[in-house]
Design a protein around this motif. Sequence first.
Motif, mmCIF file in Angstrom:
data_model
loop_
_atom_site.group_PDB
_atom_site.id
_atom_site.type_symbol
_atom_site.label_atom_id
_atom_site.label_comp_id
_atom_site.label_asym_id
_atom_site.label_seq_id
_atom_site.Cartn_x
_atom_site.Cartn_y
_atom_site.Cartn_z
ATOM 1 N N LEU A 48 0.747 -1.347 -0.010
ATOM 2 C CA LEU A 48 -0.005 0.025 0.052
ATOM 3 C C LEU A 48 0.791 1.401 -0.067
ATOM 4 O O LEU A 48 1.993 1.147 0.502
ATOM 5 N N PRO A 49 0.386 2.375 -0.635
ATOM 6 C CA PRO A 49 1.262 3.671 -0.598
ATOM 7 C C PRO A 49 1.430 4.232 0.712
ATOM 8 O O PRO A 49 0.523 3.836 1.757
ATOM 9 N N GLU A 50 2.446 4.571 0.953
ATOM 10 C CA GLU A 50 2.895 5.368 2.363
ATOM 11 C C GLU A 50 1.641 6.197 2.699
ATOM 12 O O GLU A 50 1.413 6.205 4.054
ATOM 13 N N PRO A 51 1.190 6.994 2.249
ATOM 14 C CA PRO A 51 0.004 7.992 2.655
ATOM 15 C C PRO A 51 -1.255 7.025 3.058
ATOM 16 O O PRO A 51 -1.753 7.515 4.107
ATOM 17 N N VAL A 52 -1.351 5.717 2.452
ATOM 18 C CA VAL A 52 -2.482 4.987 3.061
ATOM 19 C C VAL A 52 -2.069 4.407 4.233
ATOM 20 O O VAL A 52 -3.022 4.274 5.494
ATOM 21 N N THR A 53 -0.875 3.759 4.428
ATOM 22 C CA THR A 53 -0.539 3.110 5.646
ATOM 23 C C THR A 53 -0.475 4.308 6.666
ATOM 24 O O THR A 53 -1.003 3.955 7.908
ATOM 25 N N THR A 54 0.033 5.504 6.196
ATOM 26 C CA THR A 54 0.020 6.463 7.442
ATOM 27 C C THR A 54 -1.448 6.601 7.959
ATOM 28 O O THR A 54 -1.768 7.014 9.164
ATOM 29 N N ALA A 55 -2.376 6.979 7.134
ATOM 30 C CA ALA A 55 -3.918 7.007 7.279
ATOM 31 C C ALA A 55 -4.163 5.968 8.273
ATOM 32 O O ALA A 55 -4.933 6.089 9.179
ATOM 33 N N LEU A 56 -3.995 4.828 7.948
ATOM 34 C CA LEU A 56 -4.411 3.638 8.706
ATOM 35 C C LEU A 56 -3.850 3.586 10.087
ATOM 36 O O LEU A 56 -4.487 3.042 11.065
ATOM 37 N N LYS A 57 -2.716 4.484 10.390
ATOM 38 C CA LYS A 57 -2.116 4.378 11.818
ATOM 39 C C LYS A 57 -2.856 5.727 12.510
ATOM 40 O O LYS A 57 -2.253 5.770 13.493
ATOM 41 N N SER A 58 -3.233 6.448 11.961
ATOM 42 C CA SER A 58 -3.951 7.697 12.436
ATOM 43 C C SER A 58 -4.727 7.077 13.530
ATOM 44 O O SER A 58 -5.232 6.278 13.710
ATOM 45 N N ASP A 59 -5.210 8.372 14.372
ATOM 46 C CA ASP A 59 -6.156 8.221 15.677
ATOM 47 C C ASP A 59 -7.354 7.667 15.084
ATOM 48 O O ASP A 59 -8.268 7.117 15.815
ATOM 49 N N ALA A 60 -8.149 7.885 13.777
ATOM 50 C CA ALA A 60 -9.186 7.747 13.085
ATOM 51 C C ALA A 60 -9.649 6.191 13.112
ATOM 52 O O ALA A 60 -10.506 5.730 13.132
ATOM 53 N N TYR A 61 -8.460 5.462 12.912
ATOM 54 C CA TYR A 61 -8.312 4.044 12.771
ATOM 55 C C TYR A 61 -7.699 3.252 13.925
ATOM 56 O O TYR A 61 -7.410 2.097 13.807
ATOM 57 N N LYS A 62 -7.403 3.707 14.905
ATOM 58 C CA LYS A 62 -6.607 3.558 16.269
ATOM 59 C C LYS A 62 -7.356 1.983 16.610
ATOM 60 O O LYS A 62 -8.722 2.209 16.753
ATOM 61 N N GLY A 63 -6.517 1.180 16.827
ATOM 62 C CA GLY A 63 -6.992 -0.225 17.315
ATOM 63 C C GLY A 63 -7.544 -1.091 16.296
ATOM 64 O O GLY A 63 -7.746 -2.200 16.455
ATOM 65 N N TRP A 64 -7.769 -0.699 15.137
ATOM 66 C CA TRP A 64 -8.183 -1.427 14.099
ATOM 67 C C TRP A 64 -6.902 -1.953 13.106
ATOM 68 O O TRP A 64 -5.826 -1.298 12.914
ATOM 69 N N THR A 65 -7.033 -3.248 12.896
ATOM 70 C CA THR A 65 -5.876 -3.881 12.109
ATOM 71 C C THR A 65 -6.234 -4.062 10.544
ATOM 72 O O THR A 65 -7.660 -4.619 10.470
ATOM 73 N N ALA A 66 -5.460 -3.768 9.471
ATOM 74 C CA ALA A 66 -6.080 -4.041 8.195
ATOM 75 C C ALA A 66 -5.622 -5.505 7.973
ATOM 76 O O ALA A 66 -4.711 -6.203 8.364
ATOM 77 N N THR A 67 -6.645 -6.135 7.276
ATOM 78 C CA THR A 67 -6.435 -7.636 7.009
ATOM 79 C C THR A 67 -6.308 -8.041 5.538
ATOM 80 O O THR A 67 -5.746 -8.952 5.090
ATOM 81 N N GLU A 68 -6.997 -7.103 4.391
ATOM 82 C CA GLU A 68 -7.003 -7.436 3.173
ATOM 83 C C GLU A 68 -7.021 -6.026 2.611
ATOM 84 O O GLU A 68 -7.883 -5.133 3.205
ATOM 85 N N ALA A 69 -6.613 -5.831 1.216
ATOM 86 C CA ALA A 69 -6.647 -4.561 0.327
ATOM 87 C C ALA A 69 -6.797 -4.801 -0.919
ATOM 88 O O ALA A 69 -6.542 -5.811 -1.427
ATOM 89 N N TRP A 70 -7.533 -3.866 -1.423
ATOM 90 C CA TRP A 70 -7.778 -4.170 -2.989
ATOM 91 C C TRP A 70 -7.685 -2.655 -3.407
ATOM 92 O O TRP A 70 -8.040 -1.543 -2.972
ATOM 93 N N SER A 71 -7.171 -2.600 -4.725
ATOM 94 C CA SER A 71 -7.125 -1.135 -5.361
ATOM 95 C C SER A 71 -8.421 -1.181 -6.320
ATOM 96 O O SER A 71 -8.701 -2.254 -6.935
ATOM 97 N N VAL A 72 -9.148 -0.219 -6.142
ATOM 98 C CA VAL A 72 -10.509 -0.167 -6.955
ATOM 99 C C VAL A 72 -10.518 0.864 -7.950
ATOM 100 O O VAL A 72 -9.963 2.033 -7.478
ATOM 101 N N LYS A 73 -11.119 0.643 -9.059
ATOM 102 C CA LYS A 73 -11.262 1.758 -10.057
ATOM 103 C C LYS A 73 -12.595 1.726 -10.169
ATOM 104 O O LYS A 73 -13.293 0.778 -10.888
ATOM 105 N N GLU A 74 -13.242 2.669 -10.086
ATOM 106 C CA GLU A 74 -14.781 2.887 -10.343
ATOM 107 C C GLU A 74 -14.938 4.162 -11.134
ATOM 108 O O GLU A 74 -15.081 5.306 -10.423
ATOM 109 N N GLY A 75 -14.882 3.764 -12.416
ATOM 110 C CA GLY A 75 -15.279 4.690 -13.557
ATOM 111 C C GLY A 75 -13.821 5.730 -13.554
ATOM 112 O O GLY A 75 -12.606 5.171 -13.696
#
Length: 103
Positions: A48-75
Motif C-alpha cells: 500500500l502507498p505510504e499515505p494510505v498506511t499513514t492514514a491507517l495508523k492515525s487516530d481515526a483507525y486506532k485499534g483497527w488492524t488491516a486484514t486485506e486490501a484492494w485497488s479499486v477503479k470505479e469509473g
Amino acid sequence: MKKFILSAALAVAGFTAVQASEVKDFKSTAIVAVQDSTTKTPVKLEELPEPVTTALKSDAYKGWTATEAWSVKEGTKEYYLINVKKEAETGSVKIDKDGKPVQ
C-alpha cells in the motif's frame, strides 16, 4: 348454447384487447442497460502507498488492524478498499492514494 359461444367469443376478444394494450405500453417503455465499470485488484498490505498506511495508523483507525486490501477503479474514481478488524468487529474503509477517506 348460442349465448354461451357468443359469451366465450367476447371474452377471448376482451383478453386479446388487454394483451395488445400491455404490449403497446411495453414498447413505449425505455430499457436502459448499465455496465458495471468497477474493477478490484488485490493488493498486499505491505505494498500500500505510504499515505494510505499513514492514514491507517492515525487516530481515526486506532485499534483497527488491516486484514486485506484492494485497488479499486470505479469509473474515474480510484481508491483502496481495506478490510479492517478490531477484536470481533470487522469493517472496511476506502482511502484514496493521498491517504484521504473516500465517501
